[in-house]
Design an enzyme around this catalytic site. Structure first.
Site, PDB file in Angstrom:
ATOM      1  CE1 TYR A   1      84.704  79.859  32.566  1.00 59.32           C
ATOM      2  CE2 TYR A   1      82.552  78.932  33.075  1.00 59.32           C
ATOM      3  CZ  TYR A   1      83.439  79.509  32.165  1.00 59.32           C
ATOM      4  OH  TYR A   1      83.046  79.723  30.869  1.00 59.32           O
TER       5      TYR A   1
ATOM      6  CE1 TYR B   1      79.929  80.511  24.711  1.00 59.18           C
ATOM      7  CE2 TYR B   1      80.750  79.733  22.608  1.00 59.18           C
ATOM      8  CZ  TYR B   1      79.756  79.776  23.564  1.00 59.18           C
ATOM      9  OH  TYR B   1      78.591  79.085  23.378  1.00 59.18           O
TER      10      TYR B   1
END
Ligand code: WQD
Length: 439
Positions: free
Chosen positions: A242, A270
């Site tokens: 990921y 983020y």
């Protein structure tokens, strides 16, 4: 598809019904943007669209203002249908002869199915479609999508380790094809949902992460056991497929911008998005089993899960549990509007630019549990277990660049997050056996 024949500008939000996407769609509407939401509902529900619409309708009614347009297409962003969506959100005009004349049959073929031919705006009155003597017409297409915010990616670290090909196919290959399509339609204002995960092992450096730190330059940091270690920059230093997919996408975007500086690309990294809209009707509601701290705590609060496992209590932190930069999702959403506006105003200093979206303040896992317990007025049972694979002990943002260039900073506190999480969660409590459960 409704064939629009106006020049109304839209922001297209891909993955716009997910947790962060839906909050961003709401903030876009409140900032008077027309929004086209694309979502395949693989990890969300169409009901989220209705909730966003309800909140926005109430917002605009309270201000006696008309609400911008909110369109939705249920679509996998990798689908071939994306082309016809982009074609229908374009405006067309027939211009005077140019050095590349477009035979009329090509004009008709290029238009989206059902396009009202009569709507073709002629940019040159000298063109008479029926007069063979007229100069060869040329079809001009201009997209009415003035910006794209791309959220559509799989995001489970643990799942990506089990299913790397699925993650690289969706998160990387899908994005390459999507960017090629956007380029074809001249859509070059792109906001990418990135992640602090790209800092890889460097996130463990115990100091707030600067945009350049760790990702592209060798750095050293002192690990929680006191050992000085060098960060392995780039893909090798990342802890999961990921994380690597996000790093690869950032690299692809940087290469595109370097090859064509007319792109304006911002990658928003983020940190830990938490919380939800104050209304209590919009929140983190994934189809898949949650693994992030706050949604797991929410399952304990609702009684779905009996106990919260705290992964690791031996980190080099004030109470031994890991430190994270928990940012309220509404602050995060507003960071996207700030990036769009900064890009449109030419304040983004390069065709590709990364920004940390965090609060710049760290809280430990135990502090989060304490805050949520105080807000919910009940004890959250916890069990202290070993560290989770891939975790780092400290990950907090350095936020100066976003504050300076995007004129944006997070405003909500951990307590605000706890209040909003409980407000969203308390309506979902299971009936409990023990008396102290009050929901
Ligand atoms: C936070 C802390 C856990 C669950 C992940 C992704 C990252 C980003 C945000 C997408 C850690 C601890 C958690 C639990 C726990 N996602 N924890 N018990 O791992 O910092 O980041 O989500 O961009 O890419 O990696 O977030 O919420 O999973 O964990 O003790 O049941 O809470 O060990 O220290 P993380 P998280």
């Amino acid at each position: 598809l409704d064939i629009a024949t106006t020049n109304t500008p839209f922001i297209m939000v891909v993955g716009g019904l997910g947790y962060i996407g839906s909050h961003t769609v709401l903030e876009l509407l409140k900032a008077n943007y027309n929004v086209l939401v694309i979502d395949d509902l693989s990890n969300s529900y169409e009901s989220v669209l209705h909730r966003v619409k309800a909140i926005a309708t109430e917002h605009f009614a309270s201000q006696d203002r008309s609400m911008p347009a909110l369109h939705f297409r249920q679509l996998d962003y990798r689908s071939a249908c994306m082309r016809s969506v982009l074609a229908s959100y374009s405006s067309y005009s027939i211009g005077a002869k140019s050095d590349v004349p477009t035979p009329m049959e090509d004009v008709v073929r290029a238009l989206p199915r059902g396009f009202p031919f009569s709507a073709l705006q002629r940019t040159d009155s000298g063109i008479d479609m029926d007069d063979d003597a007229s100069p060869e017409p040329v079809l001009r297409r201009e997209s009415r999508i003035t910006g794209v915010i791309h959220f559509a990616a799989y995001k489970s670290v643990e799942e990506s380790i089990r299913q790397p090909l699925r993650y690289y196919s969706n998160n990387v290959c899908g994005m390459v094809d999507f960017l090629s399509l956007l380029e074809e339609f001249g859509i070059k204002n792109f906001v990418f949902s990135s992640s602090a995960t790209v800092y890889g092992e460097g996130a463990n450096c115990g100091v707030p992460l600067r945009e350049e730190l760790c990702v592209h330059h060798p750095e050293t940091f002192v690990d929680s056991d006191g050992t000085e270690r060098q960060v392995i920059p780039g893909v090798l230093g990342l802890t999961s497929p990921y994380g690597r997919s996000k790093f690869m996408c950032e690299s692809i975007l940087a290469d595109i911008a370097r090859s064509d500086p007319t792109w304006s690309i911002t990658a928003l990294r983020y940190f830990n998005p938490v919380g939800c809209h104050e209304s209590g009707i919009l929140g983190e509601d994934p189809r898949q089993k949650p693994s992030n701290l706050i949604p797991v705590v929410a399952t304990v609060l609702t009684g779905t899960k009996p106990v919260l496992d705290i992964f690791g209590t031996d980190w080099n932190t004030p109470d031994g549990t890991a430190v994270r930069d928990f940012i309220h999702v509404v602050d995060l959403a507003r960071g996207h509007i700030a990036a769009l506006a900064a890009s449109a105003a030419g304040r983004v200093k390069a065709p590709f630019r990364t920004y940390n979206l965090g609060t710049g303040r760290g809280h430990t896992v135990r502090e989060v549990v304490t805050s949520l317990q105080a807000t919910a007025g009940r004890t959250i049972p916890v069990r202290e277990v070993g560290r989770r694979a891939g975790d780092v002990g400290f990950c907090v943002a350095e936020v100066g660049r976003a504050e300076t260039e995007l004129s944006w900073r997070a405003e909500k506190t951990l307590a605000d997050c706890s209040v909003d999480v409980w407000n969203f969660t308390k309506g979902r409590c299971q009936p409990q056996s023990h008396d102290d459960m009050v929901c």
